[in-house]
Design a protein around this motif. Structure first.
Motif, PDB file in Angstrom:
ATOM      1  N   SER A  80      13.206   1.735  17.247  1.00  0.00           N
ATOM      2  CA  SER A  80      11.995   1.337  17.972  1.00  0.00           C
ATOM      3  C   SER A  80      11.443  -0.005  17.521  1.00  0.00           C
ATOM      4  N   ARG A  81      11.912  -0.524  16.382  1.00  0.00           N
ATOM      5  CA  ARG A  81      11.404  -1.784  15.817  1.00  0.00           C
ATOM      6  C   ARG A  81       9.933  -1.675  15.480  1.00  0.00           C
ATOM      7  N   MET A  82       9.511  -0.494  15.098  1.00  0.00           N
ATOM      8  CA  MET A  82       8.122  -0.243  14.732  1.00  0.00           C
ATOM      9  C   MET A  82       8.009  -0.038  13.229  1.00  0.00           C
ATOM     10  N   ILE A  83       6.832  -0.386  12.693  1.00  0.00           N
ATOM     11  CA  ILE A  83       6.498  -0.027  11.324  1.00  0.00           C
ATOM     12  C   ILE A  83       5.479   1.090  11.395  1.00  0.00           C
ATOM     13  N   HIS A  84       5.515   2.014  10.461  1.00  0.00           N
ATOM     14  CA  HIS A  84       4.655   3.186  10.534  1.00  0.00           C
ATOM     15  C   HIS A  84       3.617   3.151   9.417  1.00  0.00           C
ATOM     16  N   LEU A  85       2.362   3.362   9.806  1.00  0.00           N
ATOM     17  CA  LEU A  85       1.265   3.552   8.870  1.00  0.00           C
ATOM     18  C   LEU A  85       0.936   5.036   8.820  1.00  0.00           C
ATOM     19  N   VAL A  86       0.424   5.480   7.683  1.00  0.00           N
ATOM     20  CA  VAL A  86       0.070   6.886   7.518  1.00  0.00           C
ATOM     21  C   VAL A  86      -1.430   6.972   7.272  1.00  0.00           C
ATOM     22  N   ALA A  87      -2.120   7.687   8.166  1.00  0.00           N
ATOM     23  CA  ALA A  87      -3.556   7.917   8.030  1.00  0.00           C
ATOM     24  C   ALA A  87      -3.786   9.308   7.456  1.00  0.00           C
ATOM     25  N   ARG A  88      -4.812   9.422   6.624  1.00  0.00           N
ATOM     26  CA  ARG A  88      -5.122  10.693   5.983  1.00  0.00           C
ATOM     27  C   ARG A  88      -6.549  11.105   6.331  1.00  0.00           C
ATOM     28  N   LEU A  97       0.850  -1.186   0.000  1.00  0.00           N
ATOM     29  CA  LEU A  97       0.000   0.000   0.000  1.00  0.00           C
ATOM     30  C   LEU A  97       0.888   1.240   0.000  1.00  0.00           C
ATOM     31  N   SER A  98       0.729   2.080  -1.036  1.00  0.00           N
ATOM     32  CA  SER A  98       1.648   3.210  -1.188  1.00  0.00           C
ATOM     33  C   SER A  98       0.937   4.505  -1.539  1.00  0.00           C
ATOM     34  N   GLY A  99      -0.355   4.609  -1.300  1.00  0.00           N
ATOM     35  CA  GLY A  99      -1.053   5.875  -1.522  1.00  0.00           C
ATOM     36  C   GLY A  99      -1.422   6.095  -2.968  1.00  0.00           C
ATOM     37  N   ARG A 146      -1.090   4.595   3.246  1.00  0.00           N
ATOM     38  CA  ARG A 146       0.178   3.972   2.844  1.00  0.00           C
ATOM     39  C   ARG A 146       0.917   3.464   4.076  1.00  0.00           C
ATOM     40  N   THR A 147       1.856   2.587   3.820  1.00  0.00           N
ATOM     41  CA  THR A 147       2.793   2.136   4.845  1.00  0.00           C
ATOM     42  C   THR A 147       4.175   2.622   4.459  1.00  0.00           C
ATOM     43  N   ASP A 168      -3.289   8.248 -17.457  1.00  0.00           N
ATOM     44  CA  ASP A 168      -4.007   9.508 -17.603  1.00  0.00           C
ATOM     45  C   ASP A 168      -4.350  10.170 -16.281  1.00  0.00           C
ATOM     46  N   TRP A 169      -4.407   9.415 -15.191  1.00  0.00           N
ATOM     47  CA  TRP A 169      -4.837  10.002 -13.928  1.00  0.00           C
ATOM     48  C   TRP A 169      -4.289   9.184 -12.774  1.00  0.00           C
ATOM     49  N   THR A 170      -4.398   9.711 -11.601  1.00  0.00           N
ATOM     50  CA  THR A 170      -3.976   8.996 -10.401  1.00  0.00           C
ATOM     51  C   THR A 170      -5.145   8.874  -9.457  1.00  0.00           C
ATOM     52  N   LYS A 171      -5.095   7.894  -8.594  1.00  0.00           N
ATOM     53  CA  LYS A 171      -6.098   7.756  -7.545  1.00  0.00           C
ATOM     54  C   LYS A 171      -5.415   7.246  -6.286  1.00  0.00           C
ATOM     55  N   THR A 172      -6.110   7.366  -5.185  1.00  0.00           N
ATOM     56  CA  THR A 172      -5.546   6.968  -3.900  1.00  0.00           C
ATOM     57  C   THR A 172      -6.077   5.612  -3.484  1.00  0.00           C
ATOM     58  N   GLU A 173      -5.174   4.688  -3.222  1.00  0.00           N
ATOM     59  CA  GLU A 173      -5.572   3.394  -2.667  1.00  0.00           C
ATOM     60  C   GLU A 173      -5.828   3.580  -1.177  1.00  0.00           C
TER      61      GLU A 173
END
Length: 426
Positions: free
Chosen positions: A283-291, A235-237, A274-275, A245-250
Motif C-alpha cells: 500500500s506504500r503506507m506508514i502506520h501510526l498506532v493510537a492508544r 517514536l516507539s512507545g 508509536r510508529t 528503574d522504570w518505563t514510561k510512554t512517549e
C-alpha cells in the motif's frame, strides 16, 4: 388580357419595388456612435489576513487490543472449578483466579520431592562431616591422600544431588501453584473451550484473552502526510528510564476517534504512541498506532460508550501549528501549466495574476504560505477567460451573485470592448 397589358405588368412591378426602396431609405433612423462602454464581469472577493493554523490529518482504522494471548494450563488434570468470569465477553482483573485443576497428583509429587530432599540433606551432612574429619586428620599427619580424595569426591556428589533435588522440589511447588490459573492482566475473554469435569492437558489452549487497560488503533497514512504532523520518526512507545528503574510512554499528538455505536455518534480521545518500523510494501503506507486508555470505562472516569474491539473508526490526528499563513477557499486557487496562481484584485479593480506557495490543498480549503500580503483582495469567482490586468466589478448586491462570472470581457487592451448603440431620433 391583351398582349399590351401583359407587357406592362413587369414594368409596374419594377416601379413599385423602386418606390418601396426609396421609402425605406428615407425613413431609416440615423445611427450615432455611442461612448465606449466597459462590460466588466462581476466577481466576489475576500480580503485575506494572516492567521495561525493547526493542521490535522484524517484516516481510518480498526480497534485492536493492546495485548491478546491464549490461556494455556501448565499442568494436566481434571478441572474442578471455573470462574463465572471465564465466559465469552467476561471481564476480569489482573491475578483473578479463573480456573482450578485437581491438585491431587501435584500434592503427591510435592510430598515425594520433600522426602527425597530430606534424604539428600542427610547424605550431604554426613559427607560434609566426613570431609572435615579427613582434613583434620591430614593436619595431624595420620590421614592418607587417597582417603582425603575419596571424601572430597563423596562430598561433591552429595552436594550436587542435594541441589538437583532442591530444584525438583521447587518445580513440584510451582506445579501445585499452577493448578490454579490466574489472569495475567486486566482483560476480557474473547472465547473459551473448558468446563468443570473436563480433562485439560499441559500446553493446550483453553481460552483466548485480551487486555482492556488500553485499546490500540492502527492508522495508515501516506508518508507525505507526516509533513503535517509533529511526530518524531523514532517514536516507539515504551522506553526505559536512563537509570533502568522504570518505563514510561512517549506520547505523540492527540487523536479523535469517531464512530457510530448503539445508533449514536460517539467520540473517544487517544494519543499516538508509536510508529511502525517500515512502510507497507503493497500500500506504500506508514502506520501510526493510537492508544486509548480504559476503552470500556471500567474505572468509571469518562462515562463514555465502550470502544469495543473490532469497531471501525474514523480518526483525526492533530498536527503541527503554523503561523502567518493565508487560508482560502479551494476555488480561489488557479493552476496554470504547473504554476499555482490566485487572482488578486488591485486598487483599480483590475485582476493581477499572483504566484503563491501552496502549503496544503484539499477539497474545501487551500493554505498559502507565501505570495500574498495582508489585506489583498483575492477573487474567488469562476472566470473562464481571465486576462492579467483586465477590469472587474466587485459584487456588492447579493442579487448580483447569480451573475458572477457570466459576462466575459473581450481581450482587447486592458479589458472591456466598444459597442455602437443604435438610437432613434426623437
Amino acid at each position: 388580357m391583351s398582349a399590351r397589358m401583359k407587357a406592362l405588368v413587369p414594368l409596374a412591378i419594377i416601379v413599385v419595388s423602386a418606390l418601396i426602396v426609396i421609402v425605406v431609405k428615407v425613413t431609416q433612423p440615423d445611427v450615432e456612435a455611442g461612448p465606449a462602454r466597459v462590460n466588466a464581469p462581476l466577481v466576489s472577493v475576500i480580503e485575506v489576513q494572516p492567521r495561525v493554523m493547526q493542521f490535522s490529518v484524517k484516516t481510518q482504522g480498526t480497534v485492536m487490543p493492546r495485548t491478546e494471548s491464549d490461556l494455556i494450563p501448565q499442568v494436566s488434570g481434571e478441572v474442578i472449578w471455573v470462574s463465572p468470569r471465564l465466559v465469552s465477553g467476561g471481564f476480569f482483573e489482573a491475578a483473578d483466579p479463573l480456573l482450578r485443576i485437581d491438585p491431587s497428583d501435584q500434592q503427591v509429587e510435592l510430598e515425594a520431592a520433600r522426602a527425597v530432599v530430606a534424604r539428600t540433606r542427610s547424605e550431604f551432612a554426613r559427607a560434609k562431616t566426613e570431609i572435615e574429619r579427613q582434613r583434620s586428620l591430614a593436619q595431624q599427619g595420620v590421614a592418607s591422600q587417597a582417603r582425603i580424595d575419596d571424601a572430597e569426591k563423596a562430598f561433591q556428589v552429595a552436594e550436587a544431588e542435594l541441589r538437583e533435588q532442591l530444584a525438583k522440589l521447587a518445580r513440584a511447588e510451582r506445579d501445585l501453584d499452577r493448578t490454579e490459573i490466574r489472569a495475567p492482566y486486566q482483560g476480557r475473554v474473547r472465547s473459551e473451550q473448558v468446563d468443570v469435569g473436563q480433562f485439560v492437558s499441559r500446553g493446550v489452549p483453553i481460552a483466548k484473552l485480551y487486555a482492556t487497560d488500553y485499546a490500540e488503533v492502527r492508522l495508515p497514512l501516506p508518508d507525505r502526510d507526516l509533513f503535517y504532523l509533529d511526530i518524531p520518526f523514532d517514536l516507539s512507545g515504551e522506553r526505559v528510564d536512563p537509570d533502568g528503574d522504570w518505563t514510561k510512554t512517549e506520547l505523540g499528538p492527540e487523536v479523535q476517534l469517531r464512530a457510530e455505536f448503539a445508533g449514536e455518534p460517539r467520540t473517544w480521545i487517544g494519543r499516538i504512541v508509536r510508529t511502525e518500523g517500515e512502510i507497507d510494501a503493497k500500500s506504500r503506507m506508514i502506520h501510526l498506532v493510537a492508544r486509548v486508555e480504559d476503552p470500556y470505562d471500567q474505572k468509571g472516569m469518562t462515562g463514555s460508550a465502550p470502544l469495543a474491539v473490532g469497531l471501525f473508526v474514523n480518526a483525526e490526528i492533530q498536527g503541527r501549528t503554523v503561523e502567518n499563513v493565508f487560508v482560502l477557499p479551494r476555488t480561489a486557487l488557479r493552476t496554470d501549466v504547473g504554476t499555482d496562481l490566485v487572482y488578486v484584485v488591485d486598487a483599480g479593480d483590475r485582476l493581477r495574476f499572483t504566484n503563491v506557495d501552496v502549503l496544503r490543498a484539499d477539497r474545501e480549503d487551500v493554505v498559502i504560505s507565501g505570495g500574498l500580503r495582508p489585506g489583498d483582495r483575492v477573487c474567488v469567482s469562476p472566470l473562464a477567460a481571465a486576462v492579467d490586468g483586465m477590469s472587474v466589478r466587485i459584487v456588492s448586491d447579493p442579487a448580483d451573485e447569480g451573475r458572477l462570472g457570466q459576462q466575459q470581457p473581450a481581450t482587447e487592451g486592458a479589458g472591456g470592448f466598444d459597442s455602437a448603440m443604435a438610437k432613434r431620433p426623437k
